[in-house]
Write an enzyme that holds these catalytic residues in place. Sequence first.
Site, PDB file in Angstrom:
ATOM      1  N   HIS A 266       0.876  -1.034   0.126  1.00 47.08           N
ATOM      2  CA  HIS A 266       0.027   0.016  -0.071  1.00 47.08           C
ATOM      3  C   HIS A 266       0.678   1.207  -0.146  1.00 47.08           C
ATOM      4  CE1 HIS A 266      -3.806   2.244   1.307  1.00 47.08           C
ATOM      5  NE2 HIS A 266      -2.805   3.026   1.746  1.00 47.08           N
ATOM      6  N   GLU A 267       1.571   1.402   0.957  1.00 41.69           N
ATOM      7  CA  GLU A 267       2.489   2.519   1.150  1.00 41.69           C
ATOM      8  C   GLU A 267       3.588   2.374  -0.091  1.00 41.69           C
ATOM      9  OE1 GLU A 267       1.653   4.824   2.905  1.00 41.69           O
ATOM     10  OE2 GLU A 267       0.246   3.214   4.170  1.00 41.69           O
ATOM     11  N   HIS A 270       1.728   4.548  -2.475  1.00 42.21           N
ATOM     12  CA  HIS A 270       1.728   6.168  -2.464  1.00 42.21           C
ATOM     13  C   HIS A 270       3.290   6.461  -2.976  1.00 42.21           C
ATOM     14  CE1 HIS A 270      -2.011   6.766  -0.759  1.00 42.21           C
ATOM     15  NE2 HIS A 270      -1.705   6.053   0.500  1.00 42.21           N
ATOM     16  N   GLU A 296      -4.746   7.739  -2.961  1.00 42.60           N
ATOM     17  CA  GLU A 296      -5.256   6.532  -2.559  1.00 42.60           C
ATOM     18  C   GLU A 296      -5.459   5.541  -3.644  1.00 42.60           C
ATOM     19  OE1 GLU A 296      -4.841   5.967   0.660  1.00 42.60           O
ATOM     20  OE2 GLU A 296      -5.838   4.238   0.740  1.00 42.60           O
TER      21      GLU A 296
HETATM   22 ZN    ZN Z   1      -3.260   4.947   1.866  1.00 44.02          ZN
END
Ligand code: ZN
Length: 502
Positions: A266-267, A270, A296
């Site tokens: 997830h990170e 980003h 996101e």
């Molecule tokens: Zn996030």
Amino acid sequence: MQIDETVKCFKSYLERYHAIRMAESLFHWDMQTGNPPEGGQESRAKLVSILGAESFQMTISDEMKGFLDALEPHLNTLSDETKAMHRIFSKKYNEAKNVPAEEARKYFELQAVAYEVWRKAKHNNDFASFAPYLKELVETNKRLIKYRGSDAKPYDMMLDEYEPGMTMEKLDVYFDKMRKTIVPLLKKVVASEKKIDNSFTFRTISIDKQKKIAALVMKKVGFDLNRGLIAETEHPFCLTISQNDVRISTHYYENNFLSSMFSVAHESGHGIYEQNISSEFADTVLSDGVSFGLHESQSRFFENIICRSYEFWQNSYDEFMEILGDDFKDVTPEMFYEAANVVNPSLIRIEADELTYSLHIMVRYEIEKLIFGGEVDVNDLPSIWNKKMEEYLGVTPKNDSEGVLQDVHWSSGLFGYFPSYSLGNAYAAQLLSYMQKDMDVFGNIKNGNVDAIREWLSEKLHKFGSLYEPSTILKAINGEELNADYYVEYLENKFSKVYNLK
Ligand code: ZN
């Protein structure tokens, strides 16, 4: 002054602003990742508050007003870059210029106190103690919005802060679709005979091995560790100093390796967005993802669409087994895939699976609309919350700590933020569909060719940084703005397969 000269001065003013903001970010990173055990907190807090006040002042200064006014009549002839800077800072200026200093100071204090009250209230399961602060936060936000002198609806203006251009009118259509399709789909999944056994994912895995898994995931998705780093923190996050210095963090749990594995994915998503912004915008205010929702969408793309796909596990199985060792000999790629996609309607948003996540957001969106429409008494929120949870997810909180008190956002006055989480999922599915016109996305994942996917995203989205608004970027790819159909179709396809639904 000649217009070229004004543009030059405006840019150098913003460069100074950006430098102060990045210094604030470095302090933030430092405070999250480790400080000397004793002392320093007070000095750091003082330095951060001075920097914060300085950067804020720069957004509402006479100098800023001078630049904005001077550039305004020339916008048609200026570069996209200057126009974007003008757009972003006009908005900041208009949001804050008319707020009396005393009001701003009081709000700042209220936020600090309300956060502490919320923390204790959550711990003691005591909504009543938080209710008056929540009421005050809502009232203050309504007042602050009035200073902008706009005719727009208050909640629309709050939404626009996190997702430029987003309105209730658009979100009502979006969530209506969720309510009509995902709520019944979830009921079918829960009623299905197929039960997924994910117990193997709770076997003990040493932190050492989990760090190897984190490194493997970052390599697979293409988070560039020559221009980034990873640390350990209580809550995972991503922070950028420049596109050549992007930092992410994770939290390792010995008995839940998938938790950190997916937080790293997830990170990394980003981080990949930030690392691939065009170097033209290096060290400028445009060197940042454009909105919370689009940001996101990138974390969700890498976490859910790539790393929770069957093809990802097919491709990575041997490498995972090399790290996990003989204790996992009994686990097949299918088992990893299914365990990564277990649906389990639960009370807590941050633990939600891919199918139920947006339903948690829908509960919050509907409540925020009621709050800002003035249609509800704050004291009634717990029971409204519980009813909506039962209606959409089929679960009812036993107490307010696992209900209306669970999230930190409202205690900091962050209203209108939640929908961006769900928009991220929807944008991700939308981007996937567009991408599939240009390539065999899952074929590429199966062959370990995530580079092609990342390059596509960089070309269509990352490289622009904050140059264009989210709807402009989406429209340029396929001629349309937010469209919930892609997300619904994606969820229906994926979870019908996982749960063998007819
Ligand atoms: Zn996030």
